[in-house]
Design a protein around this motif. Sequence first.
Motif, PDB file in Angstrom:
ATOM      1  N   ARG A 119      26.515  19.917  69.070  1.00 30.17           N
ATOM      2  CA  ARG A 119      26.729  20.826  70.189  1.00 30.17           C
ATOM      3  C   ARG A 119      26.710  22.279  69.742  1.00 30.17           C
ATOM      4  O   ARG A 119      26.087  23.128  70.379  1.00 30.17           O
ATOM      5  CB  ARG A 119      28.061  20.496  70.876  1.00 30.17           C
ATOM      6  N   ASN A 120      27.423  22.569  68.659  1.00 25.63           N
ATOM      7  CA  ASN A 120      27.470  23.935  68.139  1.00 25.63           C
ATOM      8  C   ASN A 120      26.512  24.077  66.961  1.00 25.63           C
ATOM      9  O   ASN A 120      26.250  23.109  66.250  1.00 25.63           O
ATOM     10  CB  ASN A 120      28.891  24.280  67.688  1.00 25.63           C
ATOM     11  N   PRO A 121      25.991  25.274  66.741  1.00 23.77           N
ATOM     12  CA  PRO A 121      25.085  25.477  65.598  1.00 23.77           C
ATOM     13  C   PRO A 121      25.775  25.115  64.280  1.00 23.77           C
ATOM     14  O   PRO A 121      26.977  25.318  64.122  1.00 23.77           O
ATOM     15  CB  PRO A 121      24.773  26.983  65.665  1.00 23.77           C
ATOM     16  N   LEU A 122      25.013  24.600  63.349  1.00 23.31           N
ATOM     17  CA  LEU A 122      25.560  24.242  62.047  1.00 23.31           C
ATOM     18  C   LEU A 122      25.988  25.511  61.309  1.00 23.31           C
ATOM     19  O   LEU A 122      25.241  26.480  61.241  1.00 23.31           O
ATOM     20  CB  LEU A 122      24.516  23.496  61.215  1.00 23.31           C
ATOM     21  N   ASP A 123      27.196  25.489  60.752  1.00 25.55           N
ATOM     22  CA  ASP A 123      27.671  26.644  59.999  1.00 25.55           C
ATOM     23  C   ASP A 123      27.326  26.476  58.518  1.00 25.55           C
ATOM     24  O   ASP A 123      26.699  25.491  58.112  1.00 25.55           O
ATOM     25  CB  ASP A 123      29.182  26.836  60.189  1.00 25.55           C
ATOM     26  N   LEU A 124      27.737  27.446  57.718  1.00 21.53           N
ATOM     27  CA  LEU A 124      27.411  27.427  56.291  1.00 21.53           C
ATOM     28  C   LEU A 124      27.974  26.184  55.611  1.00 21.53           C
ATOM     29  O   LEU A 124      27.291  25.556  54.785  1.00 21.53           O
ATOM     30  CB  LEU A 124      27.965  28.683  55.611  1.00 21.53           C
ATOM     31  N   ARG A 125      29.203  25.815  55.962  1.00 15.58           N
ATOM     32  CA  ARG A 125      29.826  24.656  55.330  1.00 15.58           C
ATOM     33  C   ARG A 125      29.027  23.388  55.596  1.00 15.58           C
ATOM     34  O   ARG A 125      28.820  22.576  54.695  1.00 15.58           O
ATOM     35  CB  ARG A 125      31.260  24.492  55.836  1.00 15.58           C
ATOM     36  N   ARG A 126      28.573  23.192  56.817  1.00 11.61           N
ATOM     37  CA  ARG A 126      27.794  21.991  57.146  1.00 11.61           C
ATOM     38  C   ARG A 126      26.443  22.006  56.457  1.00 11.61           C
ATOM     39  O   ARG A 126      25.971  20.971  55.976  1.00 11.61           O
ATOM     40  CB  ARG A 126      27.612  21.883  58.670  1.00 11.61           C
ATOM     41  N   HIS A 127      25.799  23.173  56.413  1.00 15.34           N
ATOM     42  CA  HIS A 127      24.521  23.270  55.707  1.00 15.34           C
ATOM     43  C   HIS A 127      24.692  22.932  54.228  1.00 15.34           C
ATOM     44  O   HIS A 127      23.891  22.189  53.652  1.00 15.34           O
ATOM     45  CB  HIS A 127      23.934  24.684  55.854  1.00 15.34           C
TER      46      HIS A 127
END
Length: 259
Positions: free
Chosen positions: A73-81
């Motif tokens: 739903r929300n854009p992937l942040d740095l941690r997820r990348h």
Amino acid sequence: MGKMSPSVRSLVSTSLIKKPPSSFPSHKPHTNLTGKPPPQNSGKTQTQTQNPFTSPNLSDAKRVFNSIATSTRNPLDLRRHNALLQSYAAISTINDSIAFFNHMIKTQPAFSPERSTYHILLAQSCTVPDQTLQSVHQVLNFMVNNGFHPDKVTTDIAVRSLCLAGHVDEAVQVMKQMALKSAVPDTYTYNFLVKCLCKSRVLSTVRGFIDEMKSFGLKPDLVTFTIMIDNVANSKNLREATRLVDELEKEGFKPDCYV
């Protein structure tokens, strides 16, 4: 940016060389201390930590990433990348990991990789059994070309990753090369490598390394001497241990309860 404490920096370094984190939250099982039977499962299954990438194939990995990115739903942040890159790096080659990294940037314009992202690739490159360190230099050049020059954290991650992969001689080589490039390690990385050398090399080799590093402004401290004295004492070389204690005192240190 303030200084990173040794404990935090060590945690960052260690997290890059452990198993990859899942891009999804994990649940730690609770320990039953009451002796009562555990409650019946309500039918919900707990999410287990697992690698979302089941194949090292780059095309498959891109499809998995695209699916995750579009279904979130929300854009992937740095941690997820970073978590997804580390998960794929655990099963792929360094070249495919770099290609996957570039795919993330291309398909996610909002993704702005930071130094920590490149350190994931660096940790992976250190596991490659190559005395020429070609993969390590490949990643370091990749970092520099993208505006991230190595710093002491970069050196720490490379040294620890190489040592934990059993490449101690290569770790010594990298530390010297990084010191020449103004990425001089701090005393924590320095003493970590001294300890690894004490475990796997003769004392004369350790002394040679210590003497070489003095030219970069790194000198043995109380921790260094304690590591060396503990090593020779464990090998029942009491004469050398006594000699080291004398040397320690000449350098202006006072033996503590650990020496």
